[in-house]
Design a protein around this motif. Structure first.
Motif, PDB file in Angstrom:
ATOM      1  N   LEU A  12      16.308   4.929  -8.594  1.00  0.00           N
ATOM      2  CA  LEU A  12      15.108   4.817  -7.650  1.00  0.00           C
ATOM      3  C   LEU A  12      14.156   4.159  -8.538  1.00  0.00           C
ATOM      4  O   LEU A  12      13.806   4.080  -9.600  1.00  0.00           O
ATOM      5  CB  LEU A  12      14.613   6.343  -7.565  1.00  0.00           C
ATOM      6  N   PRO A  13      13.461   3.265  -7.784  1.00  0.00           N
ATOM      7  CA  PRO A  13      12.203   2.271  -8.273  1.00  0.00           C
ATOM      8  C   PRO A  13      11.130   3.230  -8.766  1.00  0.00           C
ATOM      9  O   PRO A  13      10.826   4.319  -8.171  1.00  0.00           O
ATOM     10  CB  PRO A  13      11.937   1.432  -7.194  1.00  0.00           C
ATOM     11  N   GLU A  14      10.759   2.878  -9.862  1.00  0.00           N
ATOM     12  CA  GLU A  14       9.336   3.591 -10.531  1.00  0.00           C
ATOM     13  C   GLU A  14       8.093   3.515  -9.625  1.00  0.00           C
ATOM     14  O   GLU A  14       8.035   2.315  -8.787  1.00  0.00           O
ATOM     15  CB  GLU A  14       9.237   2.962 -11.923  1.00  0.00           C
ATOM     16  N   PRO A  15       7.264   4.372  -9.512  1.00  0.00           N
ATOM     17  CA  PRO A  15       6.103   4.296  -8.727  1.00  0.00           C
ATOM     18  C   PRO A  15       5.053   2.999  -9.313  1.00  0.00           C
ATOM     19  O   PRO A  15       5.398   2.689 -10.553  1.00  0.00           O
ATOM     20  CB  PRO A  15       5.466   5.523  -8.976  1.00  0.00           C
ATOM     21  N   VAL A  16       4.561   2.618  -8.525  1.00  0.00           N
ATOM     22  CA  VAL A  16       3.582   1.563  -9.005  1.00  0.00           C
ATOM     23  C   VAL A  16       2.105   1.942  -8.836  1.00  0.00           C
ATOM     24  O   VAL A  16       1.673   2.571  -7.853  1.00  0.00           O
ATOM     25  CB  VAL A  16       3.728   0.302  -7.945  1.00  0.00           C
ATOM     26  N   VAL A  17       1.697   1.713 -10.145  1.00  0.00           N
ATOM     27  CA  VAL A  17       0.158   2.264 -10.480  1.00  0.00           C
ATOM     28  C   VAL A  17      -0.765   1.021 -10.606  1.00  0.00           C
ATOM     29  O   VAL A  17      -0.326   0.350 -11.488  1.00  0.00           O
ATOM     30  CB  VAL A  17       0.041   3.314 -11.564  1.00  0.00           C
ATOM     31  N   ARG A  18      -1.799   0.921  -9.759  1.00  0.00           N
ATOM     32  CA  ARG A  18      -2.461  -0.148 -10.022  1.00  0.00           C
ATOM     33  C   ARG A  18      -3.950   0.467  -9.905  1.00  0.00           C
ATOM     34  O   ARG A  18      -4.632   0.730  -8.870  1.00  0.00           O
ATOM     35  CB  ARG A  18      -2.559  -1.208  -9.102  1.00  0.00           C
ATOM     36  N   VAL A  69      -2.537   9.029   1.341  1.00  0.00           N
ATOM     37  CA  VAL A  69      -2.855   7.867   2.315  1.00  0.00           C
ATOM     38  C   VAL A  69      -1.612   7.784   3.187  1.00  0.00           C
ATOM     39  O   VAL A  69      -0.727   7.244   2.527  1.00  0.00           O
ATOM     40  CB  VAL A  69      -3.394   6.595   1.955  1.00  0.00           C
ATOM     41  N   SER A  70      -1.430   8.051   4.654  1.00  0.00           N
ATOM     42  CA  SER A  70      -0.440   7.828   5.421  1.00  0.00           C
ATOM     43  C   SER A  70      -0.084   6.532   5.916  1.00  0.00           C
ATOM     44  O   SER A  70      -1.266   5.808   6.687  1.00  0.00           O
ATOM     45  CB  SER A  70      -0.463   8.950   6.446  1.00  0.00           C
ATOM     46  N   LEU A  71       0.816   5.881   5.606  1.00  0.00           N
ATOM     47  CA  LEU A  71       1.134   4.458   5.887  1.00  0.00           C
ATOM     48  C   LEU A  71       2.188   4.374   6.600  1.00  0.00           C
ATOM     49  O   LEU A  71       3.418   5.005   6.518  1.00  0.00           O
ATOM     50  CB  LEU A  71       1.197   3.660   4.632  1.00  0.00           C
ATOM     51  N   THR A  72       2.543   3.436   7.557  1.00  0.00           N
ATOM     52  CA  THR A  72       3.699   3.141   8.220  1.00  0.00           C
ATOM     53  C   THR A  72       4.583   2.138   7.144  1.00  0.00           C
ATOM     54  O   THR A  72       3.982   2.020   6.212  1.00  0.00           O
ATOM     55  CB  THR A  72       3.560   2.183   9.716  1.00  0.00           C
ATOM     56  N   VAL A  73       5.666   2.325   7.619  1.00  0.00           N
ATOM     57  CA  VAL A  73       6.602   1.422   6.644  1.00  0.00           C
ATOM     58  C   VAL A  73       6.115   0.139   6.412  1.00  0.00           C
ATOM     59  O   VAL A  73       6.216  -0.507   5.434  1.00  0.00           O
ATOM     60  CB  VAL A  73       8.296   1.409   7.290  1.00  0.00           C
ATOM     61  N   THR A  74       5.773  -0.720   7.546  1.00  0.00           N
ATOM     62  CA  THR A  74       5.455  -2.012   7.447  1.00  0.00           C
ATOM     63  C   THR A  74       4.032  -2.107   6.786  1.00  0.00           C
ATOM     64  O   THR A  74       3.980  -3.055   5.949  1.00  0.00           O
ATOM     65  CB  THR A  74       5.086  -2.659   8.808  1.00  0.00           C
ATOM     66  N   GLU A  75       3.045  -0.929   6.899  1.00  0.00           N
ATOM     67  CA  GLU A  75       1.948  -1.056   6.189  1.00  0.00           C
ATOM     68  C   GLU A  75       2.162  -0.924   4.737  1.00  0.00           C
ATOM     69  O   GLU A  75       1.628  -1.667   3.645  1.00  0.00           O
ATOM     70  CB  GLU A  75       0.877   0.095   6.649  1.00  0.00           C
ATOM     71  N   PHE A  76       3.213   0.112   4.269  1.00  0.00           N
ATOM     72  CA  PHE A  76       3.659   0.157   2.938  1.00  0.00           C
ATOM     73  C   PHE A  76       4.005  -1.102   2.341  1.00  0.00           C
ATOM     74  O   PHE A  76       3.613  -1.397   1.284  1.00  0.00           O
ATOM     75  CB  PHE A  76       4.667   1.521   2.926  1.00  0.00           C
ATOM     76  N   LEU A  77       5.024  -1.772   3.032  1.00  0.00           N
ATOM     77  CA  LEU A  77       5.455  -3.057   2.376  1.00  0.00           C
ATOM     78  C   LEU A  77       4.482  -4.160   2.318  1.00  0.00           C
ATOM     79  O   LEU A  77       4.609  -4.734   1.297  1.00  0.00           O
ATOM     80  CB  LEU A  77       6.753  -3.437   3.401  1.00  0.00           C
ATOM     81  N   ILE A  78       3.472  -4.244   3.024  1.00  0.00           N
ATOM     82  CA  ILE A  78       2.507  -5.189   2.932  1.00  0.00           C
ATOM     83  C   ILE A  78       1.568  -4.818   1.786  1.00  0.00           C
ATOM     84  O   ILE A  78       1.566  -5.850   0.707  1.00  0.00           O
ATOM     85  CB  ILE A  78       1.618  -5.319   4.055  1.00  0.00           C
ATOM     86  N   LEU A  79       1.110  -3.663   1.479  1.00  0.00           N
ATOM     87  CA  LEU A  79       0.441  -3.205   0.504  1.00  0.00           C
ATOM     88  C   LEU A  79       1.456  -3.416  -0.701  1.00  0.00           C
ATOM     89  O   LEU A  79       0.848  -3.828  -1.771  1.00  0.00           O
ATOM     90  CB  LEU A  79       0.055  -1.982   0.574  1.00  0.00           C
ATOM     91  N   GLU A  80       2.543  -2.900  -0.907  1.00  0.00           N
ATOM     92  CA  GLU A  80       3.471  -3.155  -1.920  1.00  0.00           C
ATOM     93  C   GLU A  80       3.510  -4.596  -2.556  1.00  0.00           C
ATOM     94  O   GLU A  80       3.396  -4.746  -3.771  1.00  0.00           O
ATOM     95  CB  GLU A  80       4.947  -2.560  -1.724  1.00  0.00           C
ATOM     96  N   ALA A  81       3.862  -5.536  -1.595  1.00  0.00           N
ATOM     97  CA  ALA A  81       3.750  -6.622  -1.916  1.00  0.00           C
ATOM     98  C   ALA A  81       2.326  -7.325  -2.545  1.00  0.00           C
ATOM     99  O   ALA A  81       2.668  -8.175  -3.547  1.00  0.00           O
ATOM    100  CB  ALA A  81       4.077  -7.655  -0.641  1.00  0.00           C
TER     101      ALA A  81
END
Length: 251
Positions: free
Chosen positions: A150-156, A175-187
């Motif tokens: 499993l990928p490690e959490p990203v902390v910024r 913070v509740s995000l949709t899958v799409t919102e999560f992927l945009i933020l993660e990128a």
């Protein structure tokens, strides 16, 4: 094989079955798609209008929902809007070929994908599985049985993203995000300070055969800012470089 009811009767769900809710006023589509998804191993629930579906989806969320856009009483866009105010259930829209503005609006409002009628069952199942793969680990509780890869959490700074479980916190607040919102933020968060173009964010959040325009990405950014400002009114970690794109920077 269990039968379905247009009134919204839930199908029995085994431990390994994933459940799909179908919302469409066309009973032929409900029956055809439901039978096809059951053949692929999914449990299904069907609803003939948005008002009936909304209450049921909030009380007992499925793994994914599929909405028709044009429906009486409450159309798919209003159903999605009401749903997004309270949860981040993955949603696919079914649209007609002449509903391109509705497709763009639906994606901008937080839908995860759309499929144009008429569509093949194979395409629908492929889209469903792709979205579920991105979100199914969100339901996996942490523990010794979790896969080691499993990928490690990203902390910024104050942001913490857990890609494995689709969980996001800011200053420790969820913070509740949709899958799409999560992927945009993660990128953006994976490379803080680096400006990501709209095309790069589209590539991160959508499959290759889904086209979205600049307005859709801009709308997702606005929703992300609004959700984070709900837990921190001073949130300003998503920067805009006009004409270039967006970046994440939190000290």
């Amino acid at each position: 094989m269990p039968s379905t009811s247009p009134g919204g009767a839930a199908m029995p769900v085994t431990a390994r079955q994933q459940s799909i809710a179908l919302v469409d006023d066309d009973r032929n589509i409900l029956a055809t798609v439901s039978i096809g998804l059951q053949a692929e191993g999914f449990a299904t629930r069907v609803y003939a209008d948005g008002e009936t579906a909304l209450k049921a989806l909030l009380e007992n969320p499925p793994d994914l929902a599929i909405f028709d856009i044009k429906m009486p009483r409450m159309d798919g866009l209003h159903l999605l809007q009401a749903l997004r105010e309270q949860c981040s259930l993955p949603v696919i829209f079914l649209t007609s070929r002449d509903e391109e503005p509705d497709e763009a609006l639906g994606l901008a409002m937080g839908a995860d994908d759309y499929i144009t009628k008429p569509f093949s069952q194979r395409l629908l199942v492929a889209r469903i599985r792709a979205i579920l793969r991105r979100s199914e680990l969100a339901r996996t509780p942490p523990g010794d049985n979790a896969p080691s890869e499993l990928p490690e959490p990203v902390v910024r700074g104050r942001l913490r993203l857990d890609p494995a479980r689709h969980q996001v916190t800011w200053n420790g607040e969820p913070v509740s995000l949709t899958v799409t919102e999560f992927l945009i933020l993660e990128a953006m968060a994976l490379r803080p300070g680096v400006v990501k173009s709209r095309n790069q964010l589209m590539d991160a959040a959508y499959s290759e055969d889904v086209y979205v325009d600049d307005r859709t990405i801009d709308s997702h950014i606005k929703r992300l800012r609004r959700k984070f400002r709900a837990v921190d009114p001073d949130f300003g970690a998503i920067d805009t470089l006009y004409g270039a794109g967006y970046s994440f920077a939190d000290g």
